[in-house]
Design a protein around this motif. Structure first.
Motif, PDB file in Angstrom:
ATOM      1  N   PRO B 197      -5.443  18.152   4.131  1.00  0.00           N
ATOM      2  CA  PRO B 197      -4.277  17.757   3.331  1.00  0.00           C
ATOM      3  C   PRO B 197      -3.381  16.779   4.087  1.00  0.00           C
ATOM      4  N   LEU B 198      -2.760  15.887   3.355  1.00  0.00           N
ATOM      5  CA  LEU B 198      -1.752  14.989   3.931  1.00  0.00           C
ATOM      6  C   LEU B 198      -0.383  15.413   3.412  1.00  0.00           C
ATOM      7  N   PHE B 199       0.509  15.705   4.315  1.00  0.00           N
ATOM      8  CA  PHE B 199       1.853  16.171   3.953  1.00  0.00           C
ATOM      9  C   PHE B 199       2.887  15.052   4.061  1.00  0.00           C
ATOM     10  N   ARG B 200       3.851  15.101   3.150  1.00  0.00           N
ATOM     11  CA  ARG B 200       5.125  14.430   3.402  1.00  0.00           C
ATOM     12  C   ARG B 200       6.155  15.558   3.402  1.00  0.00           C
ATOM     13  N   ASN B 201       6.803  15.713   4.501  1.00  0.00           N
ATOM     14  CA  ASN B 201       7.681  16.870   4.714  1.00  0.00           C
ATOM     15  C   ASN B 201       6.885  18.154   4.459  1.00  0.00           C
ATOM     16  N   THR B 202       7.247  18.963   3.462  1.00  0.00           N
ATOM     17  CA  THR B 202       6.500  20.204   3.257  1.00  0.00           C
ATOM     18  C   THR B 202       5.566  20.144   2.055  1.00  0.00           C
ATOM     19  N   GLU B 203       5.418  18.952   1.467  1.00  0.00           N
ATOM     20  CA  GLU B 203       4.573  18.795   0.276  1.00  0.00           C
ATOM     21  C   GLU B 203       3.233  18.154   0.617  1.00  0.00           C
ATOM     22  N   ILE B 204       2.196  18.661   0.006  1.00  0.00           N
ATOM     23  CA  ILE B 204       0.897  17.984   0.123  1.00  0.00           C
ATOM     24  C   ILE B 204       0.889  16.824  -0.874  1.00  0.00           C
ATOM     25  N   ILE B 205       0.709  15.613  -0.358  1.00  0.00           N
ATOM     26  CA  ILE B 205       0.737  14.449  -1.247  1.00  0.00           C
ATOM     27  C   ILE B 205      -0.653  13.840  -1.463  1.00  0.00           C
ATOM     28  N   GLU B 206      -1.636  14.329  -0.742  1.00  0.00           N
ATOM     29  CA  GLU B 206      -2.984  13.741  -0.875  1.00  0.00           C
ATOM     30  C   GLU B 206      -3.989  14.740  -0.285  1.00  0.00           C
ATOM     31  N   ARG B 207      -5.043  15.018  -1.036  1.00  0.00           N
ATOM     32  CA  ARG B 207      -6.063  15.935  -0.505  1.00  0.00           C
ATOM     33  C   ARG B 207      -7.381  15.705  -1.207  1.00  0.00           C
ATOM     34  N   PRO B 208      -8.447  15.335  -0.524  1.00  0.00           N
ATOM     35  CA  PRO B 208      -8.490  15.095   0.918  1.00  0.00           C
ATOM     36  C   PRO B 208      -7.742  13.820   1.296  1.00  0.00           C
ATOM     37  N   ALA B 209      -7.145  13.836   2.455  1.00  0.00           N
ATOM     38  CA  ALA B 209      -6.458  12.636   2.940  1.00  0.00           C
ATOM     39  C   ALA B 209      -7.479  11.524   3.121  1.00  0.00           C
ATOM     40  N   ASN B 210      -7.113  10.334   2.717  1.00  0.00           N
ATOM     41  CA  ASN B 210      -7.985   9.186   2.968  1.00  0.00           C
ATOM     42  C   ASN B 210      -7.886   8.826   4.445  1.00  0.00           C
ATOM     43  N   GLN B 211      -8.915   9.184   5.170  1.00  0.00           N
ATOM     44  CA  GLN B 211      -8.861   9.002   6.622  1.00  0.00           C
ATOM     45  C   GLN B 211      -9.157   7.563   7.049  1.00  0.00           C
ATOM     46  N   HIS B 212      -9.733   6.782   6.147  1.00  0.00           N
ATOM     47  CA  HIS B 212      -9.966   5.376   6.497  1.00  0.00           C
ATOM     48  C   HIS B 212      -8.652   4.650   6.782  1.00  0.00           C
ATOM     49  N   SER B 213      -7.643   4.998   5.993  1.00  0.00           N
ATOM     50  CA  SER B 213      -6.367   4.279   6.135  1.00  0.00           C
ATOM     51  C   SER B 213      -5.350   5.056   6.967  1.00  0.00           C
ATOM     52  N   ILE B 214      -5.727   6.241   7.458  1.00  0.00           N
ATOM     53  CA  ILE B 214      -4.706   7.123   8.033  1.00  0.00           C
ATOM     54  C   ILE B 214      -4.057   6.541   9.297  1.00  0.00           C
ATOM     55  N   THR B 215      -4.865   5.918  10.153  1.00  0.00           N
ATOM     56  CA  THR B 215      -4.310   5.381  11.400  1.00  0.00           C
ATOM     57  C   THR B 215      -3.285   4.289  11.091  1.00  0.00           C
ATOM     58  N   LYS B 216      -3.685   3.430  10.185  1.00  0.00           N
ATOM     59  CA  LYS B 216      -2.809   2.322   9.791  1.00  0.00           C
ATOM     60  C   LYS B 216      -1.526   2.868   9.139  1.00  0.00           C
ATOM     61  N   ARG B 217      -1.698   3.855   8.264  1.00  0.00           N
ATOM     62  CA  ARG B 217      -0.518   4.411   7.578  1.00  0.00           C
ATOM     63  C   ARG B 217       0.434   5.092   8.563  1.00  0.00           C
ATOM     64  N   TYR B 218      -0.108   5.777   9.553  1.00  0.00           N
ATOM     65  CA  TYR B 218       0.762   6.411  10.554  1.00  0.00           C
ATOM     66  C   TYR B 218       1.607   5.355  11.273  1.00  0.00           C
ATOM     67  N   SER B 219       0.959   4.252  11.654  1.00  0.00           N
ATOM     68  CA  SER B 219       1.722   3.202  12.349  1.00  0.00           C
ATOM     69  C   SER B 219       2.781   2.597  11.419  1.00  0.00           C
ATOM     70  N   GLU B 220       2.396   2.378  10.154  1.00  0.00           N
ATOM     71  CA  GLU B 220       3.348   1.794   9.189  1.00  0.00           C
ATOM     72  C   GLU B 220       4.515   2.739   8.912  1.00  0.00           C
ATOM     73  N   GLU B 221       4.218   4.026   8.827  1.00  0.00           N
ATOM     74  CA  GLU B 221       5.299   5.009   8.630  1.00  0.00           C
ATOM     75  C   GLU B 221       6.270   4.973   9.811  1.00  0.00           C
ATOM     76  N   THR B 222       5.720   4.784  11.000  1.00  0.00           N
ATOM     77  CA  THR B 222       6.559   4.719  12.201  1.00  0.00           C
ATOM     78  C   THR B 222       7.462   3.491  12.150  1.00  0.00           C
ATOM     79  N   VAL B 223       6.853   2.352  11.811  1.00  0.00           N
ATOM     80  CA  VAL B 223       7.622   1.115  11.699  1.00  0.00           C
ATOM     81  C   VAL B 223       8.736   1.283  10.671  1.00  0.00           C
ATOM     82  N   SER B 224       8.387   1.874   9.556  1.00  0.00           N
ATOM     83  CA  SER B 224       9.352   2.037   8.477  1.00  0.00           C
ATOM     84  C   SER B 224      10.485   2.996   8.894  1.00  0.00           C
ATOM     85  N   PHE B 225      10.145   4.074   9.580  1.00  0.00           N
ATOM     86  CA  PHE B 225      11.181   5.008  10.058  1.00  0.00           C
ATOM     87  C   PHE B 225      12.122   4.317  11.045  1.00  0.00           C
TER      88      PHE B 225
END
Lengths: 475, 475
Positions: B197-225
């Protein structure tokens, strides 16, 4: 990439014209000052993993690391052989040592009682650069023949200062308990135990050479040669005798490294690199000088912590595993070398061709040259023209690399260890780009690659003319 | 060193005052902008030898290499354990995982059916930084409990975006032929095989998480934060799920690395590092931000070329050999981090103490903290206060390091391999400064060092209060 490539061609042509003028014109104009100077710093038995920029945790080499950051760090750069004499012959002639007769199955290197050396018929990089007006110096270990006719001054070098063979030779008082002795910290080994001569040109000026100060003196001689020749193009071949065992350092370097005596030695070499970079900058030469750092072969693992580290690579000196022949390869030259990590193939033999090309010296067309011209990779990141590496042991091909793939036909343990020669009926195949540590044999999956490399090797063998063995005869 | 040290004290005091003011003052003045931001980038199963700056020949990590050159490259930097869950607990709490109960001899990590997680009584670095007004985000792998009460938002993080455990868990359609399957190139493995599962805060927003894009999304979330929080002090804990197997990359990164799929993944992480450095520079935050890069444990060697490399170090993930727990440790912070190679000891546990100290957050005095304050080493090259490392496997000490020396009491092969537990009646002793590869046992020569380290271990054990095992119970 095309734009950069065009620039290269223009620069290269200018250099050629400029240097060509110099042949008959000792008076140096401003235009001619643009000719590139070359400094090759060649360590002895230093492994792929012995610099901090190549992953060593406790040897601190800030000057070499600076060269790697400001210049190019090559990670697939090879020596021409896995032991001293053939490796040095390869670098200076640009040829596989089997061609010059500087590789042998009887003795792997030259000894103080060897009769011969590098034949006069071989053309060295120094001789190449002499044809276009360079001042040339060999400083340090030679190991291509200690008799006068074979010394650097008879192979294109205007000046020689150094020990003509390995620093562990000419032992006084008979053979020390060699293997066991040097596997321990060698505080009790004295420089006087080795009656090695120190030459200036063709004269012995010190015997035994004081090895404590030798590393420092080699660097200082280099600095001094550069200062003296700052107004004309120059080539220095600085070949340190160390960190080949026995290990010695100056009082200043003693105990400075966290890696122990071996680290002290490497850090003293690095310190000398710093002095060389400084003189180049002080004299305004940095912009038209290329400095290369590499090593003659992998670490001598038999000597435990008195030997170096091949990092992630397998085995060390004397072997045709990656640890035996893959070396740090650092090119520095602000204004010329385009900074970056270079994963393409390169070889010390390519220095002959590349520097000849950059200096406008014609590559001999009357004998085979194995070196390729890396200029466009160095100046503009074009792909390296080197696509293959042959791993000779003596006059026999043990392994061959083509692109990412390496085949082992024969393997043998590290130099000085009890490794048995092992012929592989089905050769071992590795993808070195994925598996630099040579762990996962993929020969079963890729018979077509085995075949392709076999064809390359057979084509090479069918044309090979081996030179007369220069290492076999001893007095 | 004294002068530099005095400067540090002043800077540190200013920071303390500045941050102290913030506690009750959400309105940020110019003065207060000088508070340091912290970004921890934590890779999963990335080994000591997996970055070009740590000696990898074919993985190209220019952004991490730049951090290492402009900042500090630590070569004796340790994770708190050799597997995921305890290592992450150690980093976030600054405590040996045995204290929090996040280390177990029954299960080495948490699973999707585990009942528990990091106890609420533990104080995380995020909670520390909240006390001095930081905005905090956990982005990426958590693995400290997937039930709501254990999620990042209940452990001091204002924001969470990520997968709560390992990316190989929750396999669909039953257990894949795990070991054999993943030792081959895993083109046929699909991200849908893992129902993570992929969580945003305490909610599951995607399952199964798309792992192809996960690394990129983590970096983008960091930039955005970072962009959103540029006007207040922030702490981002970016814990990538990769290069833990199964390996996935985005279309852009696919096939880009010469190292194959594993290299593609590491280079995609490096690419994200570049984006994070860029946003810090664009927003004028570089001068008051410290970015750290490290990994949770060594490479998972069982998966051959789908696992990483520990470089020259012995063994990998799951073991108490150096390859299991020594990691790249890179600190970047122009204006704060004094550039250089740092060979002193450090641990991920020290980030808790160091960043608390730099932010002016009081270290809890009601429970034991194992982290030490590395500030003076980071800011002015003072010797690291860390002098020892304990190598736990589960709740048992297998090895211990004091200064240069490491003792192995118990050894065991790499995680997932058939290595047998082996107790050493005479412990093995290595000098890691001379012999990082753990090759040459010197226990016979140095009984006094064995004794000294034994005393250290006994003293530790005599005071240790182990927490209740949080990993043992599964549903």
């Amino acid at each position: 990439m095309r734009f950069a490539s065009s620039i290269f061609v223009i620069v290269s042509s200018l250099l050629f014209i400029s240097c060509g003028n110099e042949r008959g014109a000792p008076d140096i104009s401003n235009e001619e000052k643009k000719a590139l100077n070359f400094v090759i710093i060649f360590a002895d038995d230093l492994g792929y993993g012995d610099l901090s920029s190549y992953g060593n945790p406790t040897i601190n080499t800030p000057n070499l690391d600076r060269m790697a950051t400001e210049g190019q760090k090559w990670t697939n750069f090879y020596s021409g052989a896995s032991v001293c004499t053939p490796s040095r012959a390869a670098l200076l002639t640009g040829r596989l040592p089997v061609r010059s007769g500087m590789a042998s199955n009887k003795h792997r290197v030259l000894f103080p009682d060897s009769k011969n050396g590098l034949p006069a018929s071989e053309i060295t990089l120094a001789e190449q650069l002499k044809t276009v007006g360079y001042q040339t110096a060999a400083i340090g270990k030679w190991h291509l023949g200690h008799k006068e006719e074979y010394l650097p001054t008879n192979h294109g070098f205007d000046y020689y200062f150094g020990i003509p063979y390995s620093n562990d030779m000419d032992m006084i008082g008979g053979l020390l308990p060699y293997w066991e002795y040097w596997q321990q910290p060698n505080d009790s080994i004295k420089t006087e135990h080795f009656n090695v001569p120190l030459f200036r040109n063709t004269e012995i000026i010190e015997r035994p050479a004081n090895q404590h100060s030798i590393t420092k003196r080699y660097s200082e001689e280099t600095v001094s040669f550069i200062r003296k020749n700052k107004d004309q193009p120059f080539f220095v071949y600085l070949a340190h005798n160390l960190p080949h065992i026995p290990l010695f350092v100056s009082a200043e370097a003693n105990g400075k490294s966290e890696r122990g005596l071996y680290g002290d030695v490497v850090e003293e070499i690095d310190n000398g690199v710093g002095k060389i970079l400084t003189v180049l900058e002080e004299e305004g030469l940095a912009e038209n000088t290329i400095v290369v750092f590499t090593s003659d072969n992998g670490p001598w693992l038999s000597f435990k912590n008195n030997g170096g580290s091949a990092g992630l690579l397998r085995a060390g000196k004397g072997t045709t595993w990656e640890g035996g022949m893959r070396e740090p390869g650092i090119f520095w030259g602000p204004g010329n070398i385009k900074p970056g990590l270079i994963t393409d193939l390169g070889s010390t033999m390519d220095l002959f061709t590349t520097f000849s090309s950059l200096a406008g010296a014609k590559i001999p067309d009357d004998h085979v040259v194995d070196g390729v011209d890396l200029s466009e990779t160095l100046l503009s990141h074009e792909p390296s023209p080197r696509k293959s590496v042959l791993y000779y042991r003596g006059t026999e091909i043990y392994a061959a690399r083509l692109g990412d793939f390496k085949v082992h036909y024969v393997t043998q343990g590290a130099y000085g260890e009890l490794g048995e020669r092992q012929e592989h009926e089905t050769p071992i195949l590795y993808n070195l780009s994925h598996d630099a540590a040579e762990k996962f044999d993929i020969s079963q999956e890729h018979p077509e690659i085995l075949k392709q490399i076999q064809e390359l090797v057979l084509a090479h063998k069918s044309k090979l003319e081996a030179g007369k063995d220069q290492l076999a005869e001893r007095e």
